[in-house]
Design a protein around this motif. Structure first.
Motif, PDB file in Angstrom:
ATOM      1  N   ASP A   1      40.507  37.463  72.243  1.00  0.00           N
ATOM      2  CA  ASP A   1      41.865  36.960  72.405  1.00  0.00           C
ATOM      3  C   ASP A   1      42.377  37.190  73.825  1.00  0.00           C
ATOM      4  OD1 ASP A   1      42.083  36.079  69.827  1.00  0.00           O
ATOM      5  OD2 ASP A   1      43.244  37.796  69.111  1.00  0.00           O
ATOM      6  N   LYS A   2      43.251  36.294  74.274  1.00  0.00           N
ATOM      7  CA  LYS A   2      43.988  36.525  75.506  1.00  0.00           C
ATOM      8  C   LYS A   2      44.995  37.654  75.269  1.00  0.00           C
ATOM      9  CE  LYS A   2      42.390  33.117  78.166  1.00  0.00           C
ATOM     10  NZ  LYS A   2      41.471  32.414  77.273  1.00  0.00           N
ATOM     11  N   PHE A   3      45.453  38.278  76.335  1.00  0.00           N
ATOM     12  CA  PHE A   3      46.322  39.448  76.206  1.00  0.00           C
ATOM     13  C   PHE A   3      47.615  39.127  75.454  1.00  0.00           C
ATOM     14  CE2 PHE A   3      48.068  37.316  79.868  1.00  0.00           C
ATOM     15  CZ  PHE A   3      49.420  37.565  79.805  1.00  0.00           C
ATOM     16  N   TYR A   4      48.109  37.892  75.601  1.00  0.00           N
ATOM     17  CA  TYR A   4      49.405  37.565  75.012  1.00  0.00           C
ATOM     18  C   TYR A   4      49.324  37.306  73.506  1.00  0.00           C
ATOM     19  CZ  TYR A   4      47.405  32.956  76.055  1.00  0.00           C
ATOM     20  OH  TYR A   4      46.569  31.878  76.164  1.00  0.00           O
ATOM     21  N   ALA A   5      48.116  37.249  72.950  1.00  0.00           N
ATOM     22  CA  ALA A   5      47.991  36.984  71.517  1.00  0.00           C
ATOM     23  C   ALA A   5      48.643  38.081  70.685  1.00  0.00           C
ATOM     24  CB  ALA A   5      46.524  36.830  71.129  1.00  0.00           C
ATOM     25  N   LYS A   6      48.653  39.304  71.215  1.00  0.00           N
ATOM     26  CA  LYS A   6      49.240  40.425  70.483  1.00  0.00           C
ATOM     27  C   LYS A   6      50.760  40.435  70.572  1.00  0.00           C
ATOM     28  CE  LYS A   6      45.217  43.412  71.221  1.00  0.00           C
ATOM     29  NZ  LYS A   6      44.728  44.693  71.786  1.00  0.00           N
ATOM     30  N   LEU A   7      51.311  39.600  71.432  1.00  0.00           N
ATOM     31  CA  LEU A   7      52.747  39.633  71.687  1.00  0.00           C
ATOM     32  C   LEU A   7      53.511  38.570  70.925  1.00  0.00           C
ATOM     33  CD1 LEU A   7      52.549  40.048  75.579  1.00  0.00           C
ATOM     34  CD2 LEU A   7      52.611  41.846  73.837  1.00  0.00           C
ATOM     35  N   THR A   8      52.810  37.751  70.154  1.00  0.00           N
ATOM     36  CA  THR A   8      53.476  36.639  69.489  1.00  0.00           C
ATOM     37  C   THR A   8      52.990  36.516  68.048  1.00  0.00           C
ATOM     38  OG1 THR A   8      53.954  34.268  69.645  1.00  0.00           O
ATOM     39  CG2 THR A   8      51.784  34.994  70.406  1.00  0.00           C
ATOM     40  N   ASN A   9      53.115  35.336  67.450  1.00  0.00           N
ATOM     41  CA  ASN A   9      52.797  35.179  66.031  1.00  0.00           C
ATOM     42  C   ASN A   9      51.319  34.883  65.803  1.00  0.00           C
ATOM     43  OD1 ASN A   9      52.325  32.124  65.917  1.00  0.00           O
ATOM     44  ND2 ASN A   9      54.335  32.248  66.892  1.00  0.00           N
ATOM     45  N   GLN A  10      50.907  34.887  64.545  1.00  0.00           N
ATOM     46  CA  GLN A  10      49.496  34.720  64.201  1.00  0.00           C
ATOM     47  C   GLN A  10      49.043  33.261  64.223  1.00  0.00           C
ATOM     48  OE1 GLN A  10      48.739  36.842  60.549  1.00  0.00           O
ATOM     49  NE2 GLN A  10      48.599  38.789  61.612  1.00  0.00           N
ATOM     50  N   GLU A  11      49.923  32.344  64.638  1.00  0.00           N
ATOM     51  CA  GLU A  11      49.516  30.951  64.800  1.00  0.00           C
ATOM     52  C   GLU A  11      49.212  30.631  66.262  1.00  0.00           C
ATOM     53  OE1 GLU A  11      48.793  29.139  62.273  1.00  0.00           O
ATOM     54  OE2 GLU A  11      49.631  30.489  60.795  1.00  0.00           O
ATOM     55  N   ILE A  12      49.274  31.635  67.131  1.00  0.00           N
ATOM     56  CA  ILE A  12      48.930  31.418  68.541  1.00  0.00           C
ATOM     57  C   ILE A  12      47.428  31.166  68.654  1.00  0.00           C
ATOM     58  CG2 ILE A  12      48.405  33.822  69.108  1.00  0.00           C
ATOM     59  CD1 ILE A  12      50.451  31.384  71.283  1.00  0.00           C
ATOM     60  N   VAL A  13      47.016  30.511  69.729  1.00  0.00           N
ATOM     61  CA  VAL A  13      45.600  30.206  69.941  1.00  0.00           C
ATOM     62  C   VAL A  13      44.771  31.487  69.882  1.00  0.00           C
ATOM     63  CG1 VAL A  13      43.932  29.247  71.550  1.00  0.00           C
ATOM     64  CG2 VAL A  13      46.198  28.209  71.339  1.00  0.00           C
ATOM     65  N   SER A  14      43.819  31.542  68.953  1.00  0.00           N
ATOM     66  CA  SER A  14      43.032  32.760  68.745  1.00  0.00           C
ATOM     67  C   SER A  14      41.872  32.444  67.817  1.00  0.00           C
ATOM     68  CB  SER A  14      43.916  33.859  68.117  1.00  0.00           C
ATOM     69  OG  SER A  14      43.135  34.864  67.516  1.00  0.00           O
ATOM     70  N   THR A  15      40.653  32.686  68.254  1.00  0.00           N
ATOM     71  CA  THR A  15      39.494  32.455  67.393  1.00  0.00           C
ATOM     72  C   THR A  15      39.495  33.409  66.209  1.00  0.00           C
ATOM     73  OG1 THR A  15      38.201  31.649  69.266  1.00  0.00           O
ATOM     74  CG2 THR A  15      36.972  32.393  67.338  1.00  0.00           C
ATOM     75  N   LYS A  16      39.907  34.639  66.434  1.00  0.00           N
ATOM     76  CA  LYS A  16      40.006  35.620  65.353  1.00  0.00           C
ATOM     77  C   LYS A  16      40.933  35.098  64.251  1.00  0.00           C
ATOM     78  CE  LYS A  16      42.688  39.043  66.360  1.00  0.00           C
ATOM     79  NZ  LYS A  16      43.894  38.694  65.528  1.00  0.00           N
ATOM     80  N   ASN A  17      42.122  34.643  64.639  1.00  0.00           N
ATOM     81  CA  ASN A  17      43.072  34.139  63.652  1.00  0.00           C
ATOM     82  C   ASN A  17      42.601  32.833  63.029  1.00  0.00           C
ATOM     83  OD1 ASN A  17      44.742  36.303  64.108  1.00  0.00           O
ATOM     84  ND2 ASN A  17      46.140  35.200  65.454  1.00  0.00           N
ATOM     85  N   ALA A  18      41.946  31.987  63.831  1.00  0.00           N
ATOM     86  CA  ALA A  18      41.466  30.701  63.308  1.00  0.00           C
ATOM     87  C   ALA A  18      40.440  30.927  62.198  1.00  0.00           C
ATOM     88  CB  ALA A  18      40.856  29.867  64.429  1.00  0.00           C
ATOM     89  N   MET A  19      39.505  31.845  62.409  1.00  0.00           N
ATOM     90  CA  MET A  19      38.510  32.113  61.370  1.00  0.00           C
ATOM     91  C   MET A  19      39.155  32.713  60.120  1.00  0.00           C
ATOM     92  SD  MET A  19      35.029  33.406  63.269  1.00  0.00           S
ATOM     93  CE  MET A  19      35.761  34.926  63.878  1.00  0.00           C
ATOM     94  N   THR A  20      40.116  33.607  60.325  1.00  0.00           N
ATOM     95  CA  THR A  20      40.807  34.209  59.188  1.00  0.00           C
ATOM     96  C   THR A  20      41.550  33.146  58.382  1.00  0.00           C
ATOM     97  OG1 THR A  20      41.061  36.278  60.431  1.00  0.00           O
ATOM     98  CG2 THR A  20      42.475  35.975  58.510  1.00  0.00           C
ATOM     99  N   ASP A  21      42.258  32.253  59.088  1.00  0.00           N
ATOM    100  CA  ASP A  21      42.953  31.154  58.408  1.00  0.00           C
ATOM    101  C   ASP A  21      41.967  30.278  57.636  1.00  0.00           C
ATOM    102  OD1 ASP A  21      45.360  31.959  59.506  1.00  0.00           O
ATOM    103  OD2 ASP A  21      45.287  30.541  61.169  1.00  0.00           O
TER     104      ASP A  21
END
Length: 247
Positions: free
Chosen positions: A113-133
């Motif tokens: 993840d980019k650093f800003y992924a931890k600063l916003t919601n779980q729909e932000i661009v993120s491979t970790k979140n995409a796989m979980t979804d």
């Protein structure tokens, strides 16, 4: 808004506004756009993104939910019997309207993840979140074809995908196992023989049956599935990409 100022609908491209689909002149304009796409350009499918912007604020004595539902009904009217892939949209208003739908966030160009992924919601661009979804919204396949977003096989070049080979294979496998709409975000004309073979595997129909999926640690997902009369245990780490599939 209540002060009569345009409402910013999102931050992409430095910020953007949305058309008011409650306005009849706007609706007529949108109809002409779709008529051109289908009747002049000859397309049979459209991907419609950032649809949430139709209900960015409640107004006209209508809730955001009602505005979104009315917008989706209008888009189906415009698209007639053509295929709609919905994206960036609250899921419930799409039921019975779209043929396929993105069910999570975008996959990132890097596995980490980019650093800003931890600063916003779980729909932000993120491979970790995409796989979980993709894994935990798999039940939505009963309603429409699930779009888990893209996977990457490219090597180098423009915007190199910062993935190890294991991470690339993992994302492709998760998309294949739990998704219906499969896209690769590469120029496949540049693939070598190995990449073409991986693409064929990524696009091959998944013949197994998922039995269960759950987090077995804060970072690991365990999937049990049946294939060829054998029970498989597929475990992967959403942060590192390490994975194991055993019978």
């Amino acid at each position: 808004n209540e002060k009569g100022k345009p409402v910013v609908a999102g931050m992409n491209w430095g910020g953007f506004y949305a058309l008011d689909v409650q306005n009849e002149r706007v609706k007529e304009y949108i109809r002409t756009v779709f008529d051109r796409v289908f009747d002049e350009w000859g397309f049979d499918m459209v991907k419609l993104d950032f649809l949430y912007a139709a209900c960015i604020i409640p107004y006209g004595n209508k809730s955001r939910g009602r505005l979104m539902c009315e917008a989706m009904e209008f888009l189906r009217e415009c698209c007639r019997d053509r295929i709609i892939l919905g994206c960036g949209v609250p899921l419930a208003p799409t039921f019975g309207i779209v043929d396929a739908c993105r069910i999570g966030c975008d996959a990132e160009n890097s596995f980490e993840d980019k650093f800003y992924a931890k600063l916003t919601n779980q729909e932000i661009v993120s491979t970790k979140n995409a796989m979980t979804d993709t894994v935990f919204r798999r039940h939505l396949r009963r309603i429409f074809a699930n779009d888990p977003d893209v996977f990457f096989l490219r090597k180098g070049g423009y915007k190199e995908a910062k993935y190890t080979d294991e991470q690339k294979r993992l994302l492709a496998k998760v998309n294949n196992m739990f998704g219906d709409v499969l896209f690769v975000s590469d120029d496949v004309g540049e693939y070598d023989e190995e990449q073409r073979a991986l693409l064929a595997v990524g696009y091959a129909p998944f013949e197994g049956k998922v039995l269960s999926a759950e987090f077995v640690s804060p970072t690991e997902i365990c999937v049990k599935y049946e294939q060829n009369s054998q029970i498989h245990t597929f475990t992967f780490d959403i942060y590192t990409g390490r994975n194991e599939d055993k019978i």
